[in-house]
Design an enzyme around this catalytic site. Structure first.
Site, PDB file in Angstrom:
ATOM      1  N   GLU A 128       5.743  -4.971  16.364  1.00 34.30           N
ATOM      2  CA  GLU A 128       5.349  -3.855  15.489  1.00 34.30           C
ATOM      3  C   GLU A 128       3.954  -3.402  15.876  1.00 34.30           C
ATOM      4  OE1 GLU A 128       5.145  -5.238  11.413  1.00 34.30           O
ATOM      5  OE2 GLU A 128       3.818  -6.891  11.929  1.00 34.30           O
ATOM      6  N   LYS A 151       5.112  -8.913   2.982  1.00 38.06           N
ATOM      7  CA  LYS A 151       3.742  -8.440   3.209  1.00 38.06           C
ATOM      8  C   LYS A 151       2.788  -9.372   2.461  1.00 38.06           C
ATOM      9  CE  LYS A 151       1.354  -4.138   3.889  1.00 38.06           C
ATOM     10  NZ  LYS A 151       1.427  -2.697   3.978  1.00 38.06           N
ATOM     11  N   THR A 205       0.865  -1.181   0.000  1.00 40.00           N
ATOM     12  CA  THR A 205       0.000   0.000   0.000  1.00 40.00           C
ATOM     13  C   THR A 205       0.894   1.221   0.000  1.00 40.00           C
ATOM     14  OG1 THR A 205      -1.553  -1.270   1.341  1.00 40.00           O
ATOM     15  CG2 THR A 205      -1.927   1.092   1.191  1.00 40.00           C
TER      16      THR A 205
HETATM   17  C1  PLP Z   1       1.617  -5.291   9.754  1.00 41.09           C
HETATM   18  C2  PLP Z   1       2.317  -4.112   9.161  1.00 41.09           C
HETATM   19  N1  PLP Z   1       3.565  -3.804   9.561  1.00 41.09           N
HETATM   20  C3  PLP Z   1       4.229  -2.743   9.056  1.00 41.09           C
HETATM   21  C4  PLP Z   1       3.651  -1.907   8.107  1.00 41.09           C
HETATM   22  C5  PLP Z   1       4.417  -0.734   7.556  1.00 41.09           C
HETATM   23  O1  PLP Z   1       4.747  -0.953   6.205  1.00 41.09           O
HETATM   24  P1  PLP Z   1       5.156   0.191   5.186  1.00 41.09           P
HETATM   25  O2  PLP Z   1       6.205   1.045   5.862  1.00 41.09           O
HETATM   26  O3  PLP Z   1       5.691  -0.546   4.026  1.00 41.09           O
HETATM   27  O4  PLP Z   1       3.947   0.996   4.877  1.00 41.09           O
HETATM   28  C6  PLP Z   1       2.364  -2.195   7.654  1.00 41.09           C
HETATM   29  C7  PLP Z   1       1.716  -1.337   6.648  1.00 41.09           C
HETATM   30  O5  PLP Z   1       0.539  -1.377   6.437  1.00 41.09           O
HETATM   31  C8  PLP Z   1       1.677  -3.318   8.184  1.00 41.09           C
HETATM   32  O6  PLP Z   1       0.435  -3.646   7.783  1.00 41.09           O
END
Ligand code: PLP
Length: 271
Positions: A175, A140, A28
């Site tokens: 996280e 992801k 995203t």
């Molecule tokens: C579970 C999770 N961790 C971390 C992130 C952060 O990811 P990014 O920095 O790529 O947006 C996300 C983003 O939606 C997430 O869903």
């Protein structure tokens, strides 16, 4: 606006393995003033995720075209890209050959209060835990039930708590439900090790690179919740919202610190 394999569609086949097994990956990203922010890093994580799952990754140029097409000239938006292993029969065995399916969706940018970035946010700790799974850690992938359960635990608008921290099955801080976590104590920045679970965020990578470019150290390590009692600064970050300083987590209180402010300035909301 939704594109399936590059064509405007409202639906996809009920045989898609993304639906049946979460068999795929997604990302995203924010588009601001016509620029797809950190697009290279998002595409690289999709490619790495496909590689880990053994899904033939669509060509990068095709994914870039999907982003352009789904935007239809819109300069400010969120674009979600999903890649699944495509359709299959009943049963887990991957189809032969695999024809991956691409889905691109456009949404408005989130309307989080500016205060989240400026004054900071309050967090809770989720009851739902993250499972240990080194083979899926970092990417992801489409299996997000842990985050769905965690996010269903509280009403964000009623509590003005936009995010929750998640622990893994061993009780380690990993996280947020949609963000990565950073803490600082006595000038040393730390972020959880994600080799056993968690998503390696694009923003996490941007922050780590920035910290190192500034000649500062960052420790990627196991963190336990008791560290929340001793840290001076805490922030959560993702690539759509940037960095949110944390002012409260459970019983603990914090102030947005110098390190947090410096990284907010250095990284901004778009590359
Ligand atoms: C579970 C999770 N961790 C971390 C992130 C952060 O990811 P990014 O920095 O790529 O947006 C996300 C983003 O939606 C997430 O869903």
């Amino acid at each position: 606006v939704i594109l399936v394999d590059g064509k405007a569609r409202k639906s996809l086949p009920a045989t898609d393995r993304g639906l049946h097994y979460g068999d795929g990956v997604f990302t995203t990203l924010a588009v601001r003033d016509g620029k797809a922010c950190w697009l290279d890093a998002h595409l690289e994580r999709l490619r790495a995720g496909c590689h880990r799952l053994g899904i033939p990754a669509p060509e990068e140029v095709v994914l870039r075209r999907d982003v352009e097409a789904v935007l239809e000239g819109e300069g400010n938006a969120v674009v979600k890209l999903i890649i699944t292993r495509g359709s299959g029969g009943r049963g887990y065995a991957p189809p032969e050959p695999v024809t991956p399916r691409r889905i691109a969706l456009r949404y408005p940018l989130p309307d989080h209060p500016l205060a989240y970035a400026e004054q900071g946010v309050r967090l809770r700790i989720a009851d739902a835990r993250l499972a240990i799974n080194p083979r899926l850690a970092g990417i992801k992938h489409l299996n997000r039930l842990e985050q769905v359960l965690a996010r269903a635990e509280w009403d964000a608008s009623a509590t003005d708590i936009p995010e929750a921290l998640m622990l893994d099955a061993k009780g380690r801080l990993i996280e947020g439900t949609m963000t990565n976590l950073f803490v600082a104590a006595e000038g040393v920045l730390m972020t959880p090790d994600l080799r056993e679970c968690g998503v390696e965020g694009v923003m996490r990578r941007v922050i780590i690179d920035e910290v190192q470019a500034q000649g500062m150290a960052i420790q990627i390590q196991e963190l336990y919740p008791d560290i929340l009692a001793t840290v001076d600064e805490l922030f959560v970050a993702n690539s759509v919202n940037g960095i949110w300083p944390v002012i409260a987590c459970g019983e603990y209180r914090y102030h947005p610190g110098r390190l947090t402010r410096r990284l907010q300035q250095a990284t901004g909301l778009c590359d």
